[in-house]
Each structure stands twice: as structure tokens, then as C-alpha cells.
Scaffold this motif. Structure first.
Motif, PDB file in Angstrom:
ATOM      1  N   VAL A 177       0.854  -1.202   0.000  1.00 19.97           N
ATOM      2  CA  VAL A 177       0.000   0.000   0.000  1.00 19.97           C
ATOM      3  C   VAL A 177       0.879   1.237   0.000  1.00 19.97           C
ATOM      4  CG1 VAL A 177      -2.202  -0.655   1.041  1.00 19.97           C
ATOM      5  CG2 VAL A 177      -0.264  -0.196   2.521  1.00 19.97           C
ATOM      6  N   GLY A 178       0.401   2.248  -0.673  1.00 24.24           N
ATOM      7  CA  GLY A 178       1.176   3.472  -0.796  1.00 24.24           C
ATOM      8  C   GLY A 178       0.770   4.523   0.216  1.00 24.24           C
ATOM      9  N   ALA A 179       1.497   5.632   0.158  1.00 27.64           N
ATOM     10  CA  ALA A 179       1.150   6.817   0.952  1.00 27.64           C
ATOM     11  C   ALA A 179       1.093   7.963  -0.056  1.00 27.64           C
ATOM     12  CB  ALA A 179       2.204   7.062   2.017  1.00 27.64           C
ATOM     13  N   GLU A 180       2.279   8.450  -0.458  1.00 28.73           N
ATOM     14  CA  GLU A 180       2.314   9.429  -1.548  1.00 28.73           C
ATOM     15  C   GLU A 180       2.253   8.651  -2.872  1.00 28.73           C
ATOM     16  OE1 GLU A 180       6.044  11.428  -1.298  1.00 28.73           O
ATOM     17  OE2 GLU A 180       7.159   9.586  -1.007  1.00 28.73           O
ATOM     18  N   LYS A 181       2.443   9.359  -3.984  1.00 32.25           N
ATOM     19  CA  LYS A 181       2.338   8.725  -5.317  1.00 32.25           C
ATOM     20  C   LYS A 181       3.251   7.494  -5.415  1.00 32.25           C
ATOM     21  CE  LYS A 181       2.493  10.093 -10.168  1.00 32.25           C
ATOM     22  NZ  LYS A 181       1.443   9.211 -10.598  1.00 32.25           N
ATOM     23  N   VAL A 182       2.657   6.386  -5.856  1.00 30.61           N
ATOM     24  CA  VAL A 182       3.403   5.125  -5.915  1.00 30.61           C
ATOM     25  C   VAL A 182       4.169   5.044  -7.246  1.00 30.61           C
ATOM     26  CG1 VAL A 182       3.118   2.607  -6.005  1.00 30.61           C
ATOM     27  CG2 VAL A 182       1.757   3.964  -4.392  1.00 30.61           C
ATOM     28  N   ASN A 234      -2.529  -5.917  -9.505  1.00 28.39           N
ATOM     29  CA  ASN A 234      -2.937  -4.651  -8.887  1.00 28.39           C
ATOM     30  C   ASN A 234      -4.425  -4.766  -8.601  1.00 28.39           C
ATOM     31  OD1 ASN A 234      -0.486  -2.769  -9.203  1.00 28.39           O
ATOM     32  ND2 ASN A 234      -0.672  -3.742 -11.199  1.00 28.39           N
ATOM     33  N   VAL A 235      -4.806  -4.469  -7.369  1.00 29.25           N
ATOM     34  CA  VAL A 235      -6.200  -4.689  -6.969  1.00 29.25           C
ATOM     35  C   VAL A 235      -6.805  -3.390  -6.436  1.00 29.25           C
ATOM     36  CG1 VAL A 235      -7.734  -5.980  -5.429  1.00 29.25           C
ATOM     37  CG2 VAL A 235      -5.725  -7.105  -6.388  1.00 29.25           C
ATOM     38  N   ALA A 236      -8.016  -3.109  -6.902  1.00 22.73           N
ATOM     39  CA  ALA A 236      -8.747  -1.924  -6.450  1.00 22.73           C
ATOM     40  C   ALA A 236      -9.871  -2.339  -5.515  1.00 22.73           C
ATOM     41  CB  ALA A 236      -9.335  -1.198  -7.648  1.00 22.73           C
ATOM     42  N   VAL A 237      -9.984  -1.639  -4.419  1.00 24.48           N
ATOM     43  CA  VAL A 237     -11.146  -1.827  -3.538  1.00 24.48           C
ATOM     44  C   VAL A 237     -12.129  -0.728  -3.959  1.00 24.48           C
ATOM     45  CG1 VAL A 237     -11.947  -1.863  -1.145  1.00 24.48           C
ATOM     46  CG2 VAL A 237      -9.689  -2.790  -1.720  1.00 24.48           C
ATOM     47  N   ASN A 248     -13.169   1.601  -7.536  1.00 30.28           N
ATOM     48  CA  ASN A 248     -12.277   2.440  -8.350  1.00 30.28           C
ATOM     49  C   ASN A 248     -12.374   3.923  -7.996  1.00 30.28           C
ATOM     50  OD1 ASN A 248     -13.134  -0.019 -10.502  1.00 30.28           O
ATOM     51  ND2 ASN A 248     -10.964   0.409 -10.250  1.00 30.28           N
ATOM     52  N   GLN A 249     -12.665   4.198  -6.732  1.00 26.70           N
ATOM     53  CA  GLN A 249     -12.667   5.583  -6.245  1.00 26.70           C
ATOM     54  C   GLN A 249     -11.465   5.764  -5.319  1.00 26.70           C
ATOM     55  OE1 GLN A 249     -14.925   7.796  -7.298  1.00 26.70           O
ATOM     56  NE2 GLN A 249     -15.717   6.113  -8.551  1.00 26.70           N
ATOM     57  N   PRO A 250     -10.893   6.976  -5.286  1.00 27.44           N
ATOM     58  CA  PRO A 250      -9.802   7.201  -4.338  1.00 27.44           C
ATOM     59  C   PRO A 250     -10.355   7.233  -2.926  1.00 27.44           C
ATOM     60  CG  PRO A 250     -10.378   9.253  -5.447  1.00 27.44           C
ATOM     61  CD  PRO A 250     -11.230   8.190  -6.061  1.00 27.44           C
ATOM     62  N   HIS A 251      -9.722   6.499  -1.991  1.00 26.31           N
ATOM     63  CA  HIS A 251     -10.131   6.627  -0.587  1.00 26.31           C
ATOM     64  C   HIS A 251      -8.910   6.496   0.300  1.00 26.31           C
ATOM     65  CE1 HIS A 251     -10.517   2.185  -0.466  1.00 26.31           C
ATOM     66  NE2 HIS A 251     -11.314   2.266  -1.537  1.00 26.31           N
ATOM     67  N   SER A 252      -8.841   5.455   1.099  1.00 24.85           N
ATOM     68  CA  SER A 252      -7.788   5.412   2.111  1.00 24.85           C
ATOM     69  C   SER A 252      -7.112   4.052   2.128  1.00 24.85           C
ATOM     70  CB  SER A 252      -8.431   5.694   3.471  1.00 24.85           C
ATOM     71  OG  SER A 252      -7.706   5.069   4.486  1.00 24.85           O
TER      72      SER A 252
HETATM   73  N1  SAM Z   1      -2.140   9.769  -4.710  1.00 20.99           N
HETATM   74  C1  SAM Z   1      -1.515   8.485  -4.552  1.00 20.99           C
HETATM   75  C2  SAM Z   1      -1.287   7.822  -5.910  1.00 20.99           C
HETATM   76  O1  SAM Z   1      -1.726   8.328  -6.906  1.00 20.99           O
HETATM   77  O2  SAM Z   1      -0.651   6.755  -5.928  1.00 20.99           O
HETATM   78  C3  SAM Z   1      -2.378   7.566  -3.677  1.00 20.99           C
HETATM   79  C4  SAM Z   1      -2.769   8.130  -2.333  1.00 20.99           C
HETATM   80  S1  SAM Z   1      -3.860   7.075  -1.458  1.00 20.99           S
HETATM   81  C5  SAM Z   1      -4.477   8.036  -0.161  1.00 20.99           C
HETATM   82  C6  SAM Z   1      -2.761   6.029  -0.588  1.00 20.99           C
HETATM   83  C7  SAM Z   1      -2.936   4.571  -0.886  1.00 20.99           C
HETATM   84  O3  SAM Z   1      -4.248   4.162  -0.565  1.00 20.99           O
HETATM   85  C8  SAM Z   1      -2.725   4.131  -2.307  1.00 20.99           C
HETATM   86  O4  SAM Z   1      -1.366   4.027  -2.649  1.00 20.99           O
HETATM   87  C9  SAM Z   1      -3.422   2.789  -2.315  1.00 20.99           C
HETATM   88  O5  SAM Z   1      -2.557   1.767  -1.829  1.00 20.99           O
HETATM   89  C10 SAM Z   1      -4.572   3.003  -1.308  1.00 20.99           C
HETATM   90  N2  SAM Z   1      -5.857   3.226  -1.975  1.00 20.99           N
HETATM   91  C11 SAM Z   1      -6.554   4.369  -2.046  1.00 20.99           C
HETATM   92  N3  SAM Z   1      -7.707   4.173  -2.715  1.00 20.99           N
HETATM   93  C12 SAM Z   1      -7.754   2.869  -3.063  1.00 20.99           C
HETATM   94  C13 SAM Z   1      -8.685   2.047  -3.764  1.00 20.99           C
HETATM   95  N4  SAM Z   1      -9.817   2.518  -4.250  1.00 20.99           N
HETATM   96  N5  SAM Z   1      -8.386   0.742  -3.915  1.00 20.99           N
HETATM   97  C14 SAM Z   1      -7.236   0.224  -3.430  1.00 20.99           C
HETATM   98  N6  SAM Z   1      -6.313   0.958  -2.766  1.00 20.99           N
HETATM   99  C15 SAM Z   1      -6.571   2.259  -2.582  1.00 20.99           C
END
Ligand code: SAM
Length: 173
Positions: free
Chosen positions: A103-108, A119-122, A124-128
């Protein structure tokens, strides 16, 4: 064996959220967390929870993500909103194999997208990252985390009202 690999941790900014990633990993069935940046404070907090609430969860900070990845013998999953659905990923992942969950924090950086088996999405919206780790582990373990025994100094008894806690100190009395 399930391990979480947290990349891009910035101690000044991500202290709370990375601590939460570690505690969620522990509570939802992971055995360890690796964090790329050295952070004594997070190690201390996680050790303190483990000492009081039990289990064998381990934490290592200041690790090289690529070294961990190269040595890893099981599956490698990278959580990102751009990834495959959880449902489809569970059709191809062998849940009996060891899992490294990135899992990332800043841009991966792009190499993590390439190096992951999937690569797996929980959604397809940005969250946490905290929510992503919790939901993915819940599904990957088929909720087996609910039966995990931690056998700590403190055990919480589920209760509709109030707080019921058994402490080993009480048993000594
Ligand atoms: N802005 C960063 C980027 O573009 O890579 C991501 C920031 S996000 C707050 C931090 C991490 O949350 C991501 O690297 C990812 O691992 C996880 N994350 C956020 N939304 C997700 C989602 N819908 N599905 C899976 N992981 C998610």
C-alpha cells in the motif's frame, strides 16, 4: 503468512495513518508490516498494542521495499484504485500462498505496478489505505480474522453496554 508493505511513509505527515495501517493489518489477519522509512514512534506504538492485546504481529521500519519484494516467495498484491476488482483478483490468487500486500502513501512509483502479481482496487474511487487494507484482508481471509485469538494481557469481552475487559492482572488476584 500475510505481510503488509507500506511504501512512501513520511513520518512527519503519515504518522497516524501508517499506525492505523499497521493496527488494521494486525487486527484483520496479517502477521507483520514492513515500512520503508525508519520510524521509532510507530514501532513503539505497535509494540505497546501487541504487549497489551497479544498476538505475534511484528513490525520492521526502515526496510528496502525492493529487497523485501525480491526475497518474497508468495503472491504480491498492490492495492490501487486503478487495479482489478477484488472479486476478480480472488479468482486468480491462491489464498493458501503467502501474501505481500503493498500500500502506498504518496504517489506510488510505476515499478510497483509492474512488479506486483496483480494490482487490486477496492472500488475504483480514491479513498484510504486503511480502508483498502481492511476490506481486502477481510475478503482474502474469508473473514477468518474474526476467529483469531490474540491471548493478550487484556481481552475485551463483547458487550452491548459498557466495557468488559479481562486483564491477566485480575486473574492473578
Ligand atoms: N495519490 C496516490 C497515488 O496516486 O498513488 C495515492 C494516495 S492514497 C491516499 C494512498 C494509498 O491508498 C494508495 O497508494 C493505495 O494503496 C490506497 N488506496 C486508495 N484508494 C484505493 C482504492 N480505491 N483501492 C485500493 N487501494 C486504494
Amino acid at each position: 503468512m500475510i505481510s503488509v508493505l507500506r511504501i512512501g511513509h513520511r513520518p512527519y505527515r503519515d504518522k497516524r495513518i501508517t499506525t492505523h495501517v499497521a493496527l488494521v493489518a494486525r487486527a484483520f489477519g496479517a502477521d507483520s508490516i514492513f515500512i520503508d522509512t525508519h520510524d521509532d514512534k510507530i514501532e513503539e506504538t505497535v509494540h505497546s498494542v501487541c504487549n497489551r492485546f497479544g498476538g505475534n504481529f511484528s513490525i520492521q521500519t526502515g526496510v528496502s521495499p525492493m529487497k523485501i519484494i525480491k526475497k518474497w516467495e508468495g503472491s504480491i498484491v498492490h492495492l490501487t484504485m486503478y487495479g482489478e476488482t477484488v472479486k476478480e483478483s480472488l479468482k486468480v490468487l491462491d489464498t493458501k500462498k503467502d501474501l505481500l500486500l503493498i500500500v502506498g502513501a504518496e504517489k506510488v512509483p510505476p515499478q510497483f505496478y509492474d512488479i506486483a502479481d496483480i494490482n487490486v482496487a477496492v472500488g475504483n474511487q480514491p479513498h484510504s489505505e486503511v480502508a483498502a487494507v481492511a476490506i481486502f484482508l477481510d475478503r482474502f481471509t474469508n473473514q477468518s480474522w474474526e476467529h483469531d485469538q490474540f491471548d493478550g494481557e487484556m481481552t475485551i469481552i463483547p458487550s452491548k453496554h459498557g466495557k468488559k475487559v479481562i486483564s491477566t492482572d485480575d486473574n492473578k488476584k
